[in-house]
Design a protein around this motif. Structure first.
Motif, PDB file in Angstrom:
ATOM      1  N   ALA A 105       4.984  23.130 -11.370  1.00  0.00           N
ATOM      2  CA  ALA A 105       6.643  22.140 -10.085  1.00  0.00           C
ATOM      3  C   ALA A 105       6.847  23.420  -9.870  1.00  0.00           C
ATOM      4  N   GLN A 106       7.287  23.915 -10.158  1.00  0.00           N
ATOM      5  CA  GLN A 106       8.447  25.324  -9.536  1.00  0.00           C
ATOM      6  C   GLN A 106       7.369  26.049  -8.521  1.00  0.00           C
ATOM      7  N   ASP A 107       6.181  25.782  -8.691  1.00  0.00           N
ATOM      8  CA  ASP A 107       5.318  26.334  -7.429  1.00  0.00           C
ATOM      9  C   ASP A 107       5.285  25.716  -5.638  1.00  0.00           C
ATOM     10  N   VAL A 108       5.520  24.681  -6.145  1.00  0.00           N
ATOM     11  CA  VAL A 108       4.870  23.283  -5.696  1.00  0.00           C
ATOM     12  C   VAL A 108       6.063  22.984  -4.371  1.00  0.00           C
ATOM     13  N   ARG A 109       5.266  23.095  -2.773  1.00  0.00           N
ATOM     14  CA  ARG A 109       6.380  23.193  -1.967  1.00  0.00           C
ATOM     15  C   ARG A 109       6.348  22.204  -1.687  1.00  0.00           C
ATOM     16  N   THR A 110       5.185  21.285  -0.775  1.00  0.00           N
ATOM     17  CA  THR A 110       4.775  20.186  -0.458  1.00  0.00           C
ATOM     18  C   THR A 110       4.216  19.304  -1.410  1.00  0.00           C
ATOM     19  N   ILE A 111       4.507  18.082  -1.200  1.00  0.00           N
ATOM     20  CA  ILE A 111       3.114  17.125  -1.651  1.00  0.00           C
ATOM     21  C   ILE A 111       3.099  15.731  -0.582  1.00  0.00           C
ATOM     22  N   SER A 112       1.374  15.694  -0.166  1.00  0.00           N
ATOM     23  CA  SER A 112       1.446  15.152   0.810  1.00  0.00           C
ATOM     24  C   SER A 112       0.531  13.457   0.504  1.00  0.00           C
ATOM     25  N   ALA A 113       0.277  12.617   0.616  1.00  0.00           N
ATOM     26  CA  ALA A 113      -0.484  11.556  -0.527  1.00  0.00           C
ATOM     27  C   ALA A 113      -0.507  10.401   1.222  1.00  0.00           C
ATOM     28  N   THR A 114      -1.920  10.179   1.877  1.00  0.00           N
ATOM     29  CA  THR A 114      -1.998   8.903   3.097  1.00  0.00           C
ATOM     30  C   THR A 114      -2.557   8.022   2.178  1.00  0.00           C
ATOM     31  N   SER A 115      -3.145   8.051   1.334  1.00  0.00           N
ATOM     32  CA  SER A 115      -3.287   6.956   0.154  1.00  0.00           C
ATOM     33  C   SER A 115      -3.136   6.998  -1.249  1.00  0.00           C
TER      34      SER A 115
ATOM     35  N   ASP B 203       0.721  -1.211  -0.088  1.00  0.00           N
ATOM     36  CA  ASP B 203       0.368  -0.318   0.058  1.00  0.00           C
ATOM     37  C   ASP B 203       0.991   1.791   0.141  1.00  0.00           C
ATOM     38  N   SER B 204       1.925   0.820   0.712  1.00  0.00           N
ATOM     39  CA  SER B 204       3.254   2.704   0.650  1.00  0.00           C
ATOM     40  C   SER B 204       3.462   2.536  -0.600  1.00  0.00           C
ATOM     41  N   ARG B 205       4.009   1.281  -1.236  1.00  0.00           N
ATOM     42  CA  ARG B 205       4.632   1.375  -2.773  1.00  0.00           C
ATOM     43  C   ARG B 205       3.200   2.432  -3.509  1.00  0.00           C
ATOM     44  N   ARG B 206       2.123   1.935  -3.468  1.00  0.00           N
ATOM     45  CA  ARG B 206       1.403   2.617  -4.274  1.00  0.00           C
ATOM     46  C   ARG B 206       0.927   3.628  -4.414  1.00  0.00           C
ATOM     47  N   THR B 207       1.128   4.225  -2.977  1.00  0.00           N
ATOM     48  CA  THR B 207       0.991   5.393  -1.680  1.00  0.00           C
ATOM     49  C   THR B 207       1.728   6.734  -2.902  1.00  0.00           C
TER      50      THR B 207
END
Length: 91
Positions: A26-36, A6-10
């Motif tokens: 992309a230059q404006d991205v500060r963070t990317i997060s994923a819970t799933s 599941d972590s690999r898919r996330t």
């Protein structure tokens, strides 16, 4: 450290988002997060949040996000929800 399935898919969903973004976004991205794998989000400089959802329809989501970020009525939004790109939401 080893990742479970599941972590690999996330992680894969988050990487698909990152790789789908044109340089201007992309230059404006500060963070990317994923819970799933179906709940990927990113925070942009300036504090706006992009609710991406899953990795499905990445190219369409990018195009919708570009339009929403440049349209007069929505460019100042704090949330761009493109998880359902045919029915995006801004607020």
């Amino acid at each position: 450290f080893p990742l479970d399935q599941d972590s690999r898919r996330t992680l894969a969903s988050a990487l698909i988002l990152l790789n789908a973004l044109p340089a201007e976004i992309a230059q404006d991205v500060r963070t990317i997060s994923a819970t799933s794998p179906d709940d990927v989000q990113m925070e942009l400089r300036g504090g706006a949040t992009v609710v991406w959802g899953s990795s499905a329809e990445a190219a369409l989501k990018v195009r919708v996000l570009e339009v929403l970020r440049s349209a007069k009525a929505s460019k100042g939004s704090k949330v761009f929800d493109v998880s359902a790109p045919n029915a995006p939401i801004t607020r």
